[in-house]
Design a protein around this motif. Structure first.
Motif, PDB file in Angstrom:
ATOM      1  N   ALA A   1      32.124  -1.684  74.763  1.00  0.00           N
ATOM      2  CA  ALA A   1      31.746  -1.604  73.349  1.00  0.00           C
ATOM      3  C   ALA A   1      30.356  -0.993  73.201  1.00  0.00           C
ATOM      4  O   ALA A   1      29.449  -1.262  73.986  1.00  0.00           O
ATOM      5  CB  ALA A   1      31.781  -2.990  72.705  1.00  0.00           C
ATOM      6  N   SER A   2      30.188  -0.179  72.178  1.00  0.00           N
ATOM      7  CA  SER A   2      28.897   0.432  71.886  1.00  0.00           C
ATOM      8  C   SER A   2      27.930  -0.620  71.364  1.00  0.00           C
ATOM      9  O   SER A   2      28.312  -1.731  70.993  1.00  0.00           O
ATOM     10  CB  SER A   2      29.069   1.519  70.834  1.00  0.00           C
ATOM     11  N   GLU A   3      26.661  -0.253  71.300  1.00  0.00           N
ATOM     12  CA  GLU A   3      25.658  -1.172  70.767  1.00  0.00           C
ATOM     13  C   GLU A   3      25.933  -1.492  69.303  1.00  0.00           C
ATOM     14  O   GLU A   3      25.702  -2.616  68.846  1.00  0.00           O
ATOM     15  CB  GLU A   3      24.255  -0.581  70.934  1.00  0.00           C
TER      16      GLU A   3
ATOM     17  N   ALA B   1      38.623   4.098  76.157  1.00  0.00           N
ATOM     18  CA  ALA B   1      38.836   5.133  75.146  1.00  0.00           C
ATOM     19  C   ALA B   1      39.017   4.530  73.756  1.00  0.00           C
ATOM     20  O   ALA B   1      38.612   5.134  72.750  1.00  0.00           O
ATOM     21  CB  ALA B   1      40.055   5.974  75.518  1.00  0.00           C
ATOM     22  N   VAL B   2      39.608   3.353  73.684  1.00  0.00           N
ATOM     23  CA  VAL B   2      39.795   2.687  72.398  1.00  0.00           C
ATOM     24  C   VAL B   2      38.436   2.357  71.781  1.00  0.00           C
ATOM     25  O   VAL B   2      38.219   2.518  70.571  1.00  0.00           O
ATOM     26  CB  VAL B   2      40.646   1.415  72.576  1.00  0.00           C
ATOM     27  N   PHE B   3      37.501   1.918  72.605  1.00  0.00           N
ATOM     28  CA  PHE B   3      36.174   1.591  72.101  1.00  0.00           C
ATOM     29  C   PHE B   3      35.416   2.837  71.654  1.00  0.00           C
ATOM     30  O   PHE B   3      34.652   2.792  70.679  1.00  0.00           O
ATOM     31  CB  PHE B   3      35.386   0.836  73.170  1.00  0.00           C
ATOM     32  N   LYS B   4      35.605   3.952  72.347  1.00  0.00           N
ATOM     33  CA  LYS B   4      34.931   5.183  71.933  1.00  0.00           C
ATOM     34  C   LYS B   4      35.495   5.688  70.606  1.00  0.00           C
ATOM     35  O   LYS B   4      34.758   6.198  69.754  1.00  0.00           O
ATOM     36  CB  LYS B   4      35.053   6.239  73.032  1.00  0.00           C
ATOM     37  N   TYR B   5      36.807   5.521  70.420  1.00  0.00           N
ATOM     38  CA  TYR B   5      37.402   5.891  69.133  1.00  0.00           C
ATOM     39  C   TYR B   5      36.881   4.956  68.034  1.00  0.00           C
ATOM     40  O   TYR B   5      36.585   5.404  66.919  1.00  0.00           O
ATOM     41  CB  TYR B   5      38.924   5.810  69.230  1.00  0.00           C
ATOM     42  N   ALA B   6      36.766   3.665  68.345  1.00  0.00           N
ATOM     43  CA  ALA B   6      36.238   2.719  67.365  1.00  0.00           C
ATOM     44  C   ALA B   6      34.825   3.110  66.941  1.00  0.00           C
ATOM     45  O   ALA B   6      34.471   3.010  65.756  1.00  0.00           O
ATOM     46  CB  ALA B   6      36.256   1.303  67.930  1.00  0.00           C
ATOM     47  N   GLN B   7      34.007   3.560  67.891  1.00  0.00           N
ATOM     48  CA  GLN B   7      32.659   4.003  67.539  1.00  0.00           C
ATOM     49  C   GLN B   7      32.700   5.227  66.629  1.00  0.00           C
ATOM     50  O   GLN B   7      31.905   5.336  65.685  1.00  0.00           O
ATOM     51  CB  GLN B   7      31.851   4.322  68.793  1.00  0.00           C
ATOM     52  N   ALA B   8      33.629   6.135  66.888  1.00  0.00           N
ATOM     53  CA  ALA B   8      33.759   7.310  66.008  1.00  0.00           C
ATOM     54  C   ALA B   8      34.118   6.874  64.589  1.00  0.00           C
ATOM     55  O   ALA B   8      33.604   7.427  63.605  1.00  0.00           O
ATOM     56  CB  ALA B   8      34.821   8.261  66.561  1.00  0.00           C
TER      57      ALA B   8
END
Length: 574
Positions: free
Chosen positions: A168-170, A398-405
């Motif tokens: 998960a991103s910050e 990849a799901v978390f990177k999409y969530a950040q987008a």
């Protein structure tokens, strides 16, 4: 009590929408964006310049903010009435998928689509689950808690505690850290079985809207407690506030068809003044257990008050037959002097008041306090649904990177060059009330910071500070030109925040218990019928005590134990 009507929960989260985001492009989405905006590929998604799959914990080579080569993810699409496709695009190929592949290296494939109407999507998904068919790599359940619980219980989806820590991103970690109760609906035995997806708050707590012209005419002040409220309601009924020489007005517009559930003509602040709100599971003073408000002594007191108000004509004798919309019409037609509703009421339906009664004026006020000096009202959780990840999916990162987008899109009004201007200039129309290209993907409502929007309007715009992004500033500019916003909803938001401690969210957020499955409908019916009979006088107030005993012996005590077992296991010991 039964839940909030779905049209309110999913549709009118807040009127102050994010800057509009549209649907799509007749060319390949990637080509169209890059032709118009060469810098479109810039993204805040973290990058790993080494290209190693291990340096940042990615499960596949990741360089310059994207997976290279692209990695696949399979989804199923719930095609609701609010999804539109333009210029030949489809659920399987559209600008969002093109941009996600081009800028993130995530190649979205659609296993199947199904209509949202009549539970079409839910039915197909559960049939796939039962038959052993291939399941999507990710599933978003929206507000369907039954579907969410069935999927979690299937054992087909992964626990995400470690993935959240690792991927998960910050931004997303901060949202979760600041709103830990988001995890309550998706936690099983201490494991987060899905990503909770937040919605904007506050989307439901009622405020008190009063006919200011009636107060002024009768030389009254807005009530701050229940004694004063009764005095105002009495005057609104008996002192001819509309000047037509008829006794044809009510003190308050209140719906009792769903006493704890409808956010139009919301009655929960009136119940809450006596310390009991229908349908709420409340923490004990020491926080070690939960009890059900509808069977507490405060509910008996509140029902006695409602009986008194009904007999004096302060509320309509049709209140039990009226849903919130119908009851609110008593206020907007000029027949009632008070109505309780959410912060966006100044947009809808309150403008109808001045249309129907020229010269009529209303003003928003805090809800009144009860005999103990406390004010309370029902508020709904900011939990907006669950995103589950298939146990067999190899790339949870990849799901978390999409969530950040999707977080970036919600915060900034755009991602990957998909700005409102770009989409409007390329021939795309509005989807509903605002543009939501996000609906094509597996986070149709973005990933939002629940309090970012209201903090922006109150702490930045209202204080004369610039917006934190061009999109937010555009929203500020639009609001300041619109009296319904700057003089309406913003004032209501400020009134809510000054009294936010009055909000009461049900402390039980777990799955339906075993006894609720078998006895819940029966107990709810008994509860509702008892409330209405006491209010209307067909059962004496002491009949409440008999109801409580019957509720307990008919499964209520067992449900209370099951609810507390969940609370102990998932809240106290987490």
């Amino acid at each position: 009590m039964k839940g909030i009507k779905k049209r309110f929960l999913t549709g009118m989260v807040t009127v102050l929408a994010l800057s509009s985001l549209a649907a799509c492009s007749g060319k390949s989405g990637n080509e169209a964006v890059r032709e118009t905006n060469p810098a479109a590929s810039a993204s805040s998604v973290s990058s790993n310049d080494s290209g190693s799959a291990e340096a940042n914990g990615e499960t596949a080579p990741f360089k310059n903010g994207k997976y290279d080569p692209p990695i696949p993810i399979n989804i199923a699409v719930d095609v609701g009435d609010d999804i539109q496709y333009f210029n030949g695009e489809t659920a399987e190929k559209n600008i969002l998928f093109d941009q996600t592949k081009a800028n993130l290296g995530l190649d979205i494939h659609v296993l199947w689509t199904a209509p949202g109407k009549n539970d079409g999507f839910k039915t197909k998904l559960l049939l796939s689950l039962a038959s052993g068919e291939k399941l999507p790599d990710v599933v978003f359940t929206g507000g369907d808690s039954e579907l969410m619980n069935q999927l979690i219980d299937s054992g087909k989806f992964m626990a995400l505690n470690d993935s959240i820590d690792k991927y998960a991103s910050e931004d997303i970690k901060r949202v979760y850290n600041e709103n830990p109760d988001l995890f309550l609906p998706v936690t099983r035995d201490g494991k987060a079985m899905a990503l909770p997806i937040p919605i904007f708050g506050p989307n439901s707590p009622p405020l008190m809207y009063i006919r200011q012209d009636w107060l002024d005419k009768l030389s009254l002040k807005a009530p701050t407690n229940m004694d004063e409220l009764e005095q105002v309601m009495d005057a609104f009924v008996n002192k001819d506030p509309d000047g037509n020489n008829k006794k044809d007005t009510y003190g308050a517009a209140v719906q009792l068809k769903n006493p704890g559930g409808d956010i139009f003509a919301d009655a929960t602040a009136l119940f809450g003044a006596y310390g009991a709100i229908p349908g709420i599971w409340r923490k004990s003073e020491d926080g070690q257990s939960l009890s059900y408000d509808s069977v507490q002594p405060g509910m008996k007191t509140a029902l006695g008050k409602f009986h008194d108000w009904l007999s004096k004509g302060y509320i309509s004798k049709d209140a039990a037959q009226q849903d919130g919309g119908t009851a609110t019409q008593l206020f907007t037609s000029g027949k009632a002097g008070i109505v309780f509703g959410p912060n966006w009421f100044p947009y809808f339906p309150l403008p109808d008041l001045e249309k129907n009664v020229p010269g009529a004026k209303y003003k928003v006020y805090p809800i009144p306090a009860g005999p103990d000096g406390k004010a309370e009202r029902r508020a709904m959780s900011i939990f907006g649904g669950a995103l589950l990840i298939n146990k067999d999916y190899a790339h949870p990162d990849a799901v978390f990177k999409y969530a950040q987008a999707m977080y970036d899109m919600a915060r900034d009004g755009q991602v990957w060059g998909l700005t409102r201007d770009f989409l409007m200039n390329n021939g795309y129309q509005a989807q509903g009330s605002y543009f939501q290209v996000s609906k094509y993907g597996f986070l149709p409502n973005y990933f939002v910071d629940p309090w970012y929007q209201i903090d922006g309007y109150l702490d930045y715009m209202k204080e004369g500070k610039p917006g934190r992004s061009p999109s937010e500033q555009e929203g500020f500019d639009t609001c300041q030109k619109n009296p319904l916003c700057i003089n309406g909803q913003i004032e209501s938001m400020s009134t809510w925040r000054a009294q936010k401690d009055a909000d009461v969210i049900s402390a039980f957020a777990g799955p339906t218990t075993e006894t609720q499955k078998t006895q819940g409908d029966y107990l709810y019916k008994m509860e509702y019928e008892t409330m209405i009979k006491i209010i209307y006088g067909t059962t004496p107030i002491d009949g409440f005590d008999a109801f409580v005993e019957k509720w307990k012996s008919s499964g209520g005590d067992k449900i209370t134990q099951e609810v507390n077992d969940w609370y102990t296991k998932n809240v106290l010991k987490k």
